[in-house]
Design a protein around this motif. Structure first.
Motif, PDB file in Angstrom:
ATOM      1  N   SER A  88       0.800  -1.323  -0.186  1.00 21.09           N
ATOM      2  CA  SER A  88       0.062  -0.211   0.162  1.00 21.09           C
ATOM      3  C   SER A  88       0.893   1.266  -0.031  1.00 21.09           C
ATOM      4  N   THR A  90       0.655   5.039   1.196  1.00 20.41           N
ATOM      5  CA  THR A  90      -0.096   6.237   1.823  1.00 20.41           C
ATOM      6  C   THR A  90       0.134   7.504   1.457  1.00 20.41           C
ATOM      7  N   ASN A 267      -9.468   2.235   4.290  1.00 22.29           N
ATOM      8  CA  ASN A 267      -8.709   1.434   4.645  1.00 22.29           C
ATOM      9  C   ASN A 267      -9.251  -0.272   4.585  1.00 22.29           C
ATOM     10  N   TYR A 290      -5.153  -0.179  10.190  1.00 20.33           N
ATOM     11  CA  TYR A 290      -5.722   0.981  10.702  1.00 20.33           C
ATOM     12  C   TYR A 290      -4.611   1.572  11.455  1.00 20.33           C
ATOM     13  N   ASP A 293      -1.908   3.188   9.117  1.00 21.68           N
ATOM     14  CA  ASP A 293      -2.165   4.568   8.531  1.00 21.68           C
ATOM     15  C   ASP A 293      -2.567   5.579   9.705  1.00 21.68           C
ATOM     16  N   THR A 309      -4.184   8.276   3.813  1.00 13.98           N
ATOM     17  CA  THR A 309      -4.777   7.139   3.787  1.00 13.98           C
ATOM     18  C   THR A 309      -4.042   6.285   2.679  1.00 13.98           C
ATOM     19  N   THR A 310      -4.512   5.198   2.650  1.00 10.79           N
ATOM     20  CA  THR A 310      -4.366   3.857   1.790  1.00 10.79           C
ATOM     21  C   THR A 310      -4.687   4.312   0.315  1.00 10.79           C
TER      22      THR A 310
END
Length: 495
Positions: A88, A90, A267, A290, A293, A309-310
């Motif tokens: 991921s 961010t 997420n 969670y 992030d 955020t992702t």
């Protein structure tokens, strides 16, 4: 020493068979991995820079903290069956735009950063609880029909941004904010499509990056590079990002903290999407996602970056390349950190024409929307059941139309956009309809039994008990079969 195991090489490191994917704990050869990582940088750049431009945050600081946040996210998501974390990036969250603008009226960037920090802390605590006690309540609140709708509406909500790159956008007074560049966008999109279909191996997997390069070259003779010479000439080669310390104002905090609900939804959708694409059950990693992030957002709030955020944009890159290696995201994160110290490179990136972004985002945003449908299909969501059909229909339209709710509470004007409202609406409508069908006077009347095929090939519909899960409808007081278990990845599995 197993905890320090690095990525294993996928196959020969150069080729990915049509029915295979590169798993998170695998990688291609380093030249190919670096190329994929660069694609992730390109994919996130437009949106990551757009948020600070709108909110008045320094872009180089934002990209620096987005890189740091990516490394933090991968580190926090190790374990729970994921040896090397979850893939991921961010980047800047669009959900922060409106509340940050409102919060700045109470003391500028510093108080907004205080709100961002607290929002990250709240998300981190939610992650701790989910990681400790499990994701059962997340399964109940966000079954596949809900997560699929959220992923789809995010992609559809971004569609107007792609169109503006093609057709241009007007200011409120009717003058042009900027003109569209449809020819450049069309050539960029065409180059990506042709590269993905005609090129083999490594070059086929970096089709998006090649398309951006082609679009850039096409835009150059059209004088679409937005003052490239002057901007690059005046920018320094090396320079520190503009760091700012947070200041805590509880009015600003109250404006920004509700964004946590949207971050949980984003997420959850991202992690479940990655699970779908890699043929894994990643529910046990939700809490750590969670936490990752949340920690990334807290770090951004400490130093002057945008809340993170992702990133959905990078899901599109993974879907196109079938490479889910966290090694590529490590490359992307380190690259972003380095770029935060190079103002001259930032000037070059800022010169990428909107037409090039239009061609790339048309494909990437579409891939996000289609992935939501894929979640529905692979979880066999039964849309003959109104409990599934209505929430998805409502949420997708709210997100697509970008419904906006604006309030002037005396603490500054703020609003929630279609993504936030669509997420809330999908979750709430589903829960209300589910509760009514289970506990209301017409218990179970909305359910249609799942179809089964007999040995003779005839279709039979069985009426299940009211308390049984039906085609993607998750019963809150029933633990899913997969809960607490890990479904290991099978090499060569077609996703």
């Amino acid at each position: 020493m197993a905890s320090f195991q690095l990525w294993s090489l996928h196959g020969d490191g150069r080729h990915v068979a049509p029915n295979e994917v590169v798993a998170p704990e695998e990688r291609l050869a380093w030249p190919q991995t670096i190329g994929i990582g660069m694609q992730h940088v390109i994919a996130m750049f437009g949106a990551t820079f757009l948020v600070p431009v709108i909110t008045g945050f320094p872009p180089t600081t934002t990209i620096f903290f987005s890189g740091c946040g990516t490394l933090i996210f991968i580190a926090f998501t190790r374990g729970r069956g994921q040896m090397l974390g979850l893939p991921s990036y961010t980047g800047s969250s669009f959900a922060f735009i409106a509340p940050v603008i409102a919060a700045k009226t109470h003391g500028g960037i510093a108080v907004a950063l205080g709100g961002i920090f607290v929002a990250g802390a709240v998300l981190f605590v939610v992650g701790l609880l989910v990681d400790r006690f499990g994701s059962k309540f997340i399964d109940a609140v966000m079954p596949p029909v809900v997560t699929g709708a959220i992923v789809a509406l995010i992609g559809l909500n971004l569609a107007p941004a792609a169109w503006h790159y093609w057709g241009g956008q007007h200011n409120p007074d009717g003058t042009w904010a900027y003109h569209g560049q449809p020819l450049t966008a069309f050539i960029t999109l065409s180059a990506i499509i042709l590269a993905a279909v005609l090129l083999r191996g490594f070059f086929g997997r970096i089709a998006i990056l090649l398309g951006v390069v082609v679009g850039y070259l096409v835009a150059w003779p059209q004088d679409q590079l937005k003052g490239l010479g002057d901007n690059v000439g005046h920018a320094k080669w090396l320079g520190l990002p503009d760091f700012t310390a947070p200041h805590f104002n509880w009015t600003a905090v109250s404006l920004i903290v509700p964004v946590v609900v949207v971050l949980i939804a984003e997420n959850t959708g991202h992690i479940k999407a990655v699970g779908t694409m890699t043929n894994r059950n990643l529910d046990r990693s939700l809490g750590r996602g969670y936490m990752g992030d949340g920690a990334a957002t807290m770090l951004a709030g400490i130093g002057g970056g945008s809340g993170t955020t992702t990133y959905a944009e990078n899901i599109g890159v993974m879907a196109a390349t079938r490479v889910y290696s966290t090694a590529a995201y490590i490359v992307a994160g380190l690259t972003a950190i380095c770029l935060g110290f190079v103002p001259k490179f930032g000037a070059i990136i800022n010169s990428i024409p909107i037409g090039v972004l239009g061609g790339a985002t048309l494909l990437l945003y579409g891939l996000i929307a289609v992935l939501g449908g894929r979640i529905w299909v692979e979880n066999k969501v039964d849309f003959k059941n109104p409990v599934n059909l209505f929430p998805a229909a409502i949420g997708v339209i709210i997100g697509s139309a970008d419904f906006t709710w604006t309030s002037d509470s005396g603490h500054g004007q703020y609003s929630f956009n279609g993504i936030a409202i669509g997420c809330f609406a999908t979750i709430i409508v589903y829960q209300v309809m589910y509760a009514l069908q289970k506990y209301g006077p017409l218990k179970g009347s909305l359910f249609t039994g799942p179809a089964t095929i007999t040995e003779a090939g005839a279709m039979n519909a069985a009426a299940p008990p009211v308390d049984a899960p039906v085609d993607g409808v998750v019963v809150p007081d029933t633990v899913p079969e997969h809960f607490g278990k890990h479904n290991p990845y099978t090499h060569g599995t077609k996703t």
